[in-house]
Design a protein around this motif. Structure first.
Motif, PDB file in Angstrom:
ATOM      1  N   GLY A  28       0.696  -1.235   0.080  1.00 27.13           N
ATOM      2  CA  GLY A  28      -0.419   0.365  -0.038  1.00 27.13           C
ATOM      3  C   GLY A  28       0.871   0.939  -0.100  1.00 27.13           C
ATOM      4  N   PRO A  29       0.045   2.915  -0.237  1.00 27.61           N
ATOM      5  CA  PRO A  29       1.292   3.524  -0.141  1.00 27.61           C
ATOM      6  C   PRO A  29       2.259   3.815   1.402  1.00 27.61           C
ATOM      7  CG  PRO A  29      -1.321   4.361   0.845  1.00 27.61           C
ATOM      8  CD  PRO A  29      -1.038   2.629   0.488  1.00 27.61           C
ATOM      9  N   LEU A  30       1.749   3.089   1.841  1.00 29.90           N
ATOM     10  CA  LEU A  30       2.632   2.910   3.343  1.00 29.90           C
ATOM     11  C   LEU A  30       3.616   2.336   3.869  1.00 29.90           C
ATOM     12  CD1 LEU A  30       0.310   4.694   6.505  1.00 29.90           C
ATOM     13  CD2 LEU A  30       1.824   5.841   4.566  1.00 29.90           C
ATOM     14  N   GLY A  31       3.973   1.404   2.211  1.00 25.82           N
ATOM     15  CA  GLY A  31       4.958   0.485   2.269  1.00 25.82           C
ATOM     16  C   GLY A  31       3.760  -1.178   2.168  1.00 25.82           C
ATOM     17  N   THR A  32       5.018  -2.318   3.002  1.00 23.98           N
ATOM     18  CA  THR A  32       4.525  -3.050   1.966  1.00 23.98           C
ATOM     19  C   THR A  32       4.834  -4.296   2.727  1.00 23.98           C
ATOM     20  OG1 THR A  32       5.788  -2.949  -0.230  1.00 23.98           O
ATOM     21  CG2 THR A  32       5.380  -5.614   0.349  1.00 23.98           C
ATOM     22  N   MET A  75      -2.190  -5.955   8.877  1.00 22.42           N
ATOM     23  CA  MET A  75      -1.527  -5.559   7.462  1.00 22.42           C
ATOM     24  C   MET A  75      -2.204  -4.680   7.033  1.00 22.42           C
ATOM     25  SD  MET A  75      -0.171  -9.445   7.228  1.00 22.42           S
ATOM     26  CE  MET A  75       0.775  -8.446   5.415  1.00 22.42           C
ATOM     27  N   VAL A  76      -3.458  -4.544   6.118  1.00 19.56           N
ATOM     28  CA  VAL A  76      -4.142  -4.071   5.326  1.00 19.56           C
ATOM     29  C   VAL A  76      -4.470  -2.443   6.227  1.00 19.56           C
ATOM     30  CG1 VAL A  76      -6.402  -3.224   4.307  1.00 19.56           C
ATOM     31  CG2 VAL A  76      -5.491  -5.645   4.376  1.00 19.56           C
ATOM     32  N   THR A  77      -4.606  -2.246   7.403  1.00 18.83           N
ATOM     33  CA  THR A  77      -4.995  -0.904   7.823  1.00 18.83           C
ATOM     34  C   THR A  77      -3.583  -0.363   7.941  1.00 18.83           C
ATOM     35  OG1 THR A  77      -6.791  -2.029   9.081  1.00 18.83           O
ATOM     36  CG2 THR A  77      -5.554   0.653  10.295  1.00 18.83           C
ATOM     37  N   GLY A  78      -2.023  -1.140   8.815  1.00 24.83           N
ATOM     38  CA  GLY A  78      -1.120  -0.424   8.640  1.00 24.83           C
ATOM     39  C   GLY A  78      -0.642   0.400   7.231  1.00 24.83           C
ATOM     40  N   VAL A  79      -1.043  -0.529   6.048  1.00 26.79           N
ATOM     41  CA  VAL A  79      -0.009  -0.174   4.929  1.00 26.79           C
ATOM     42  C   VAL A  79      -1.406   1.155   4.118  1.00 26.79           C
ATOM     43  CG1 VAL A  79       0.659  -1.827   4.325  1.00 26.79           C
ATOM     44  CG2 VAL A  79      -1.255  -1.721   3.559  1.00 26.79           C
ATOM     45  N   SER A  80      -2.569   1.387   4.838  1.00 24.60           N
ATOM     46  CA  SER A  80      -3.343   2.385   4.350  1.00 24.60           C
ATOM     47  C   SER A  80      -3.519   3.211   4.818  1.00 24.60           C
ATOM     48  CB  SER A  80      -4.595   1.291   3.999  1.00 24.60           C
ATOM     49  OG  SER A  80      -4.832   1.253   5.136  1.00 24.60           O
ATOM     50  N   LYS A  81      -3.449   3.177   6.477  1.00 22.73           N
ATOM     51  CA  LYS A  81      -3.579   4.287   7.459  1.00 22.73           C
ATOM     52  C   LYS A  81      -2.350   4.037   8.211  1.00 22.73           C
ATOM     53  CE  LYS A  81      -8.564   4.044   7.977  1.00 22.73           C
ATOM     54  NZ  LYS A  81      -9.713   2.622   8.933  1.00 22.73           N
ATOM     55  N   GLY A  82      -2.034   3.104   8.704  1.00 23.41           N
ATOM     56  CA  GLY A  82      -0.550   3.309   9.814  1.00 23.41           C
ATOM     57  C   GLY A  82      -1.154   3.519  10.946  1.00 23.41           C
ATOM     58  N   PHE A  83      -0.477   2.945  12.127  1.00 23.01           N
ATOM     59  CA  PHE A  83      -0.250   2.907  13.663  1.00 23.01           C
ATOM     60  C   PHE A  83       0.465   3.992  14.711  1.00 23.01           C
ATOM     61  CE2 PHE A  83      -1.605  -1.587  11.950  1.00 23.01           C
ATOM     62  CZ  PHE A  83      -2.818  -1.380  12.814  1.00 23.01           C
ATOM     63  N   SER A 136       3.397   1.547   9.875  1.00 16.77           N
ATOM     64  CA  SER A 136       2.644   0.564   9.473  1.00 16.77           C
ATOM     65  C   SER A 136       2.384  -0.684  10.014  1.00 16.77           C
ATOM     66  CB  SER A 136       3.417   0.157   7.869  1.00 16.77           C
ATOM     67  OG  SER A 136       4.119  -0.382   7.819  1.00 16.77           O
ATOM     68  N   ASP A 137       3.293  -1.553  10.768  1.00  9.37           N
ATOM     69  CA  ASP A 137       3.786  -2.387  11.376  1.00  9.37           C
ATOM     70  C   ASP A 137       3.534  -2.915  12.839  1.00  9.37           C
ATOM     71  OD1 ASP A 137       4.148  -5.514  11.776  1.00  9.37           O
ATOM     72  OD2 ASP A 137       6.164  -5.287  11.861  1.00  9.37           O
ATOM     73  N   LYS A 138       1.493  -2.709  13.078  1.00  2.12           N
ATOM     74  CA  LYS A 138       0.786  -2.789  14.821  1.00  2.12           C
ATOM     75  C   LYS A 138       2.059  -3.287  15.661  1.00  2.12           C
ATOM     76  CE  LYS A 138      -3.230  -3.300  16.776  1.00  2.12           C
ATOM     77  NZ  LYS A 138      -4.176  -3.347  17.056  1.00  2.12           N
ATOM     78  N   GLN A 139       2.679  -4.727  15.432  1.00  7.15           N
ATOM     79  CA  GLN A 139       3.284  -5.369  16.125  1.00  7.15           C
ATOM     80  C   GLN A 139       5.085  -4.377  16.531  1.00  7.15           C
ATOM     81  OE1 GLN A 139       6.449  -7.039  15.647  1.00  7.15           O
ATOM     82  NE2 GLN A 139       6.845  -7.495  18.384  1.00  7.15           N
ATOM     83  N   ALA A 140       5.665  -3.961  15.644  1.00  6.88           N
ATOM     84  CA  ALA A 140       6.328  -3.206  15.389  1.00  6.88           C
ATOM     85  C   ALA A 140       6.349  -2.157  16.735  1.00  6.88           C
ATOM     86  CB  ALA A 140       7.627  -2.798  13.879  1.00  6.88           C
ATOM     87  N   VAL A 141       5.376  -1.138  16.078  1.00  7.66           N
ATOM     88  CA  VAL A 141       5.571   0.152  16.787  1.00  7.66           C
ATOM     89  C   VAL A 141       5.225  -0.716  18.235  1.00  7.66           C
ATOM     90  CG1 VAL A 141       3.406   1.249  17.067  1.00  7.66           C
ATOM     91  CG2 VAL A 141       3.862   1.523  15.138  1.00  7.66           C
TER      92      VAL A 141
END
Length: 177
Positions: A28-32, A75-83, A136-141
């Motif tokens: 998505g726009p914020l990454g893969t 994953m879909v939320t992360g690459v579109s909106k981010g966390f 973009s990765d919820k676990q990493a954030v």
């Protein structure tokens, strides 16, 4: 079947989902982001929606279908909106600032703490006592925010330390003579 897995995941415009035999990739726009898969869950992409079905009737496959659905939704939320995760520094002289690829923390110790930023994570300091962790990765954030909080967790008598912005610290009463 898992109740969570019954709900399909909508793939918004600008987001691509590629399903291979052993992994799913969401771009998505914020990454893969990629997630390895086991053979317990069948994923299908139809009409811009991802559906999840257990591959067999085992209890493990049923549980994994809900787990995989939740991971793919993140994953879909992360690459579109981010966390993002917000932290507050509470204490006299507690400060934070971003220096290049690291976060510099002054938390009352005799030395400054330099926390390196992992790949794909962005850290901002709107003020000296606020930290915003984005990615973009919820676990990493969540992991980076927990590591920063772990340098000086809130103590129960004065409440000093690094805390999440939505965290409430219960203050204990001091000992009476």
């Amino acid at each position: 079947m898992s109740r969570i897995a019954k709900y399909p995941v909508a793939v918004p415009a600008g987001v691509e989902a590629n399903i291979a035999a052993d992994q799913i990739t969401v771009k998505g726009p914020l990454g893969t982001l990629t997630q390895p898969l086991t053979g317990d869950v069948e994923i299908k992409l139809e009409d811009g929606q991802l559906t999840f079905v257990p591959a067999n009737d085992s209890r493990h496959a049923n549980a994994m279908s809900g787990t995989v659905r939740a991971l793919v939704n993140n994953m879909v939320t992360g690459v579109s909106k981010g966390f993002e995760r917000k932290l507050n520094l509470v204490g006299v002289g507690f400060r934070a600032q971003v220096e290049g690829k690291a976060l510099k923390l002054q938390l009352g110790y005799s030395h400054d703490i330099l926390h390196p930023m992992p790949e794909g994570i962005k850290i901002e300091c709107p003020s000296q006592t606020e930290i915003v962790v984005k990615g973009s990765d919820k676990q990493a954030v969540g992991q980076v925010a927990a590591e920063i909080r772990g340098y000086r967790e809130p103590e129960p008598y004065k409440g000093k330390g690094v805390r999440y912005s939505d965290e409430t610290v219960i203050i204990k009463e001091t000992k009476k003579k």
